[in-house]
Write a protein that holds these residues in place. Structure first.
Motif, mmCIF file in Angstrom:
data_model
loop_
_atom_site.group_PDB
_atom_site.id
_atom_site.type_symbol
_atom_site.label_atom_id
_atom_site.label_comp_id
_atom_site.label_asym_id
_atom_site.label_seq_id
_atom_site.Cartn_x
_atom_site.Cartn_y
_atom_site.Cartn_z
ATOM 1 N N TYR A 31 0.922 -1.148 0.024
ATOM 2 C CA TYR A 31 -0.096 0.184 -0.125
ATOM 3 C C TYR A 31 0.896 1.315 0.072
ATOM 4 O O TYR A 31 1.845 1.356 0.586
ATOM 5 C CB TYR A 31 -0.989 0.075 1.193
ATOM 6 C CG TYR A 31 -2.123 -1.114 1.351
ATOM 7 C CD1 TYR A 31 -2.630 -1.439 0.299
ATOM 8 C CD2 TYR A 31 -1.762 -2.040 2.365
ATOM 9 C CE1 TYR A 31 -3.527 -2.498 0.229
ATOM 10 C CE2 TYR A 31 -2.712 -2.879 2.549
ATOM 11 C CZ TYR A 31 -3.651 -3.359 1.299
ATOM 12 O OH TYR A 31 -4.367 -4.512 1.391
ATOM 13 N N ALA B 27 -8.868 -2.882 0.805
ATOM 14 C CA ALA B 27 -7.989 -3.158 2.201
ATOM 15 C C ALA B 27 -8.924 -3.591 3.254
ATOM 16 O O ALA B 27 -8.552 -4.380 3.921
ATOM 17 C CB ALA B 27 -7.028 -2.101 2.090
ATOM 18 N N HIS C 195 -4.480 -6.388 6.867
ATOM 19 C CA HIS C 195 -4.294 -5.428 5.808
ATOM 20 C C HIS C 195 -4.536 -3.995 6.216
ATOM 21 O O HIS C 195 -3.953 -3.289 5.747
ATOM 22 C CB HIS C 195 -5.452 -6.023 4.893
ATOM 23 C CG HIS C 195 -4.984 -7.000 3.486
ATOM 24 N ND1 HIS C 195 -4.161 -6.654 2.312
ATOM 25 C CD2 HIS C 195 -4.904 -8.396 3.893
ATOM 26 C CE1 HIS C 195 -3.799 -7.910 1.916
ATOM 27 N NE2 HIS C 195 -4.094 -8.780 2.600
ATOM 28 N N PHE D 45 -2.102 -1.096 5.806
ATOM 29 C CA PHE D 45 -2.495 0.188 5.162
ATOM 30 C C PHE D 45 -2.216 1.568 6.201
ATOM 31 O O PHE D 45 -1.647 2.444 5.792
ATOM 32 C CB PHE D 45 -4.243 -0.008 5.020
ATOM 33 C CG PHE D 45 -4.696 1.135 4.249
ATOM 34 C CD1 PHE D 45 -4.773 1.215 2.853
ATOM 35 C CD2 PHE D 45 -5.066 2.442 4.803
ATOM 36 C CE1 PHE D 45 -5.134 2.257 2.142
ATOM 37 C CE2 PHE D 45 -5.823 3.365 4.323
ATOM 38 C CZ PHE D 45 -5.819 3.348 3.035
#
Length: 276
Positions: free
Chosen positions: A218, A249, A256, A260
């Motif tokens: 990301y 996400a 995740h 992120f």
């Protein structure tokens, strides 16, 4: 700080190179990606193309599937390095990139003329070094790959807010996603473009040093696009058409979301915080 090591162009440089980084891929989706890539490469000329599959996980299914689908298209499997992240995975082939290099997600289906359109655009615009396509979701609705510089509010709203809040701030989201600017005509100089399908001039990509390896996953594409915009022109080209299945996400679980958040923090450290 960008690539792990300096990159020089290969001696016998192909017209096109393609890199795909895979980690526990959905094999049906990956197969569709390879099929569309194969068709597009055949339209362009398979003899002057090389595909790199970077395996961030060990699985025999990926090499076997790649060989079965790509067939006469030259390809190389890179493996054994473990899960080193999206950007560092692509950087493994930085020194081997061609005159044009495509950073491709394993969840993209491109139109059969997508690569021909990209090469033709570069031929007509010598000052352009990075292209982004017109994209849609699998259901046919538009997906917006161009972005303005993200305020923290925009990221939270787009990624995590309930639908009623997104509708309430619909105009703001549309402005952030540049929906009015990226229609059926070429649009120049979007500040940020998605990493799911980035078509670079090889010399521009090598000069940038590829992705910043400090980003595991990301925002590495946000960072790369901002750096690219300082040395070349970026264009949204709607004649290059793709279907993108990924994103979301927040729907992929806490792991995740944590990645992120960490990458967002790194991005704002490098480029400056914008809250609202």
């Amino acid at each position: 700080m960008t690539a792990d090591k300096p990159a020089q162009p290969p001696e016998n440089i192909p017209l096109l190179t393609v890199s795909l980084v895979v980690y526990q891929p959905d094999l049906a989706v990956f197969k569709a990606t390879l099929r569309s890539l194969s068709t597009a490469v055949q339209k362009l000329g398979a003899a002057d193309t090389k595909v790199f599959i970077v395996q961030n996980c060990k699985t025999e299914a990926v090499p076997d599937l790649t060989a079965a689908v790509l067939q006469d298209i030259p390809f190389e499997i890179l493996e054994g390095h473990g899960n080193i992240g999206f950007g560092r995975g692509h950087n493994l082939v930085l020194a081997d990139t061609g005159q044009i290099h495509l950073v491709l997600n394993p969840d993209i289906e491109m139109a059969e003329d997508a690569l021909v359109q990209a090469v033709d655009f570069f031929k007509k615009h010598d000052d352009c070094g990075l292209l982004t396509p017109q994209a849609c979701w699998p259901d046919g609705t538009r997906q917006f790959l161009c972005k303005r510089y993200p305020a923290l509010f925009d990221l939270l709203l787009r990624g995590f807010a309930p639908e009623f809040l997104k509708k309430l701030f619909g105009n703001r989201l549309a402005r952030y996603e540049m929906s009015a600017e990226t229609g059926l005509e070429t649009f120049w100089a979007p500040p940020i473009v998605s990493g799911c399908f980035m078509v670079f001039r090889g010399d521009v990509y090598r000069k940038l040093g590829g992705f910043d390896p400090r980003f595991f996953l990301y925002f590495e594409d946000f960072d790369l696009a901002l750096r690219a915009g300082k040395i070349t022109r970026i264009a949204y080209v709607p004649s290059i058409r793709v279907i993108h299945e990924g994103g979301h996400a927040a729907r992929k679980g806490f792991g995740h979301i944590k990645l992120f958040a960490r990458s967002a923090f790194q991005f704002y450290q490098l480029h400056g915080l914008k809250v609202f």
